[in-house]
Write a protein that holds these residues in place. Structure first.
Motif, short mmCIF file in Angstrom:
data_model
loop_
_atom_site.label_atom_id
_atom_site.label_comp_id
_atom_site.label_asym_id
_atom_site.label_seq_id
_atom_site.Cartn_x
_atom_site.Cartn_y
_atom_site.Cartn_z
N UNK A 163 32.49 66.33 -32.38
CA UNK A 163 33.75 66.93 -31.93
C UNK A 163 33.91 68.32 -32.54
N UNK A 164 33.56 68.45 -33.82
CA UNK A 164 33.67 69.75 -34.49
C UNK A 164 32.76 70.79 -33.82
N UNK A 165 31.58 70.36 -33.38
CA UNK A 165 30.63 71.29 -32.76
C UNK A 165 30.91 71.52 -31.28
N UNK A 166 31.89 70.82 -30.73
CA UNK A 166 32.20 70.97 -29.32
C UNK A 166 31.26 70.22 -28.41
N UNK A 167 30.46 69.31 -28.99
CA UNK A 167 29.51 68.53 -28.20
C UNK A 167 30.15 67.28 -27.61
N UNK A 168 31.36 66.98 -28.06
CA UNK A 168 32.06 65.78 -27.62
C UNK A 168 33.55 66.08 -27.55
N UNK A 169 34.20 65.66 -26.48
CA UNK A 169 35.64 65.84 -26.33
C UNK A 169 36.34 64.58 -26.81
N UNK A 182 33.30 57.64 -37.19
CA UNK A 182 31.99 57.70 -37.83
C UNK A 182 31.55 59.16 -37.97
N UNK A 183 30.56 59.39 -38.83
CA UNK A 183 30.10 60.76 -39.11
C UNK A 183 29.65 61.48 -37.85
N UNK A 221 28.08 70.76 -42.62
CA UNK A 221 27.95 71.15 -41.22
C UNK A 221 29.29 71.07 -40.50
N UNK A 222 30.08 70.07 -40.85
CA UNK A 222 31.40 69.92 -40.23
C UNK A 222 32.28 71.13 -40.53
#
Length: 335
Positions: A157-163, A150-151, A117-118
């Protein structure tokens, strides 16, 4: 009346974009074809046939019937890949139109769902080519990020859900720079290392990751009659801060850390705008001493990091050993 250059440029862009869209459409249809073939093979295998050898027989039979007419894309090996493709990605509507068949072949070989997924998220977000995706997988990018994260946060971050809000969330340690073409056994000057990075700047930006842009090389700062030169300056738009790189082809010293701290202080006081975050300093070194970094810098240090570089792709065993060591250190700190 001659058409102006702006009109010509716009028409050229339309032609180029249409061609790109056509290529992507054809490749996506090919990917869908392989998925449907894999689905039919899988369903036929599961259709009341309990014998394991039936699957081998079916693939062999299909290859014998299809390959003479349709070519090597329907060999036994390729048909097995189509079956595996369907098993890993069982929902056709979930397939990404931005990814081509070569990329899906690479992704299908990844067993870990979080890891897969990453790489999907990063490939889509950064428009990675198949070559770039393969390089990131081979350099163990995902595992290297897990050394300090952590996973869940890596994937978010990769999905843009977290900065990202900490340097360790985007800066890798070690950094893999095999694309520089430098031999680890050879002696070379820091200016040669720096020049190799500039020559391969696109690959270096790929290794740095999301949000980085190049600002300056050998940035001169003048302090009351003394001149200093910062090796490389970048900017990260996600963290909204300058990122300074100092290159050391030797084992780092406390003097190196002090020098980098001065550069960071200068940028924070002279270059950083009010709305921007504090400057990050990265000491890119051949070898580092974690204890030296810990006791040279303040306990609340969040601006200076040391990252060891390596000039070859890591093996799986090296990454697993590094993950084990990192976990052991974490457990020791808890106890």
């Amino acid at each position: 009346m001659l058409a102006n250059s702006s009109l010509i440029s716009e028409i050229k862009n339309i032609i180029s974009q249409s061609r790109d869209n056509a290529i992507r459409s054809v490749d996506y249809q090919r990917t869908l074809m392989y998925w449907h073939i894999g689905q039919r093979i899988f369903e036929e295998e599961q259709n009341g046939k309990e014998r394991a050898e039936y699957g081998t027989y079916l693939i062999k039979y299909l290859s014998e019937q299809l390959q003479p007419e349709f070519g090597s894309g329907f060999s036994r090996r390729q048909l097995e890949k189509y079956r595996q493709f369907y098993r890993v990605f069982p929902i056709a509507s979930a397939l990404r139109t931005q990814l081509n068949w070569t990329q899906y072949k690479l992704l299908t070989s990844i067993d870990d769902e979080h890891k897969r997924e990453y790489y999907i998220a990063e490939s889509v977000k950064n428009n990675w080519s198949a070559r770039q995706l393969e390089r990131q997988i081979n350099s163990s990018l995902y595992e290297r990020l897990l050394l300090s994260n952590d996973k869940e946060s890596v994937l978010a971050i990769a999905k843009g859900e977290m900065i990202p809000n900490e340097p360790s969330q985007i800066i890798k340690d070690p950094m893999v720079l095999e694309f520089l073409g430098l031999k680890k056994e050879s002696a070379y000057y820091e200016k040669d290392f720096e020049q190799a990075i500039i020559t391969n700047l696109q690959d270096f930006l790929l290794e740095l990751g999301n949000g980085f842009s190049f600002v300056a090389r050998q940035k001169r700062i003048h302090l009351e009659g003394d001149d200093f030169f910062i090796d490389l300056v970048f900017y990260n738009r996600l963290m909204q801060c300058f990122v300074i790189f100092e290159i050391k082809t030797h084992k780092l010293t406390h003097e190196d850390l002090g020098q980098l701290q001065m550069y960071v202080n200068y940028y924070d006081r002279k270059e950083k705008l009010a709305h921007e975050n504090k400057t990050i300093g990265i000491l890119l070194c051949a070898e580092k001493n974690n204890a030296l970094v810990k006791f040279t810098l303040p306990e609340n240090n969040e601006s200076i990091l040391a990252s060891k570089y390596q000039l070859y792709l890591p093996t799986e065993s090296q990454i697993l050993e590094a993950l084990k060591i990192d976990l052991d250190e974490f457990n020791n700190q808890k106890n």
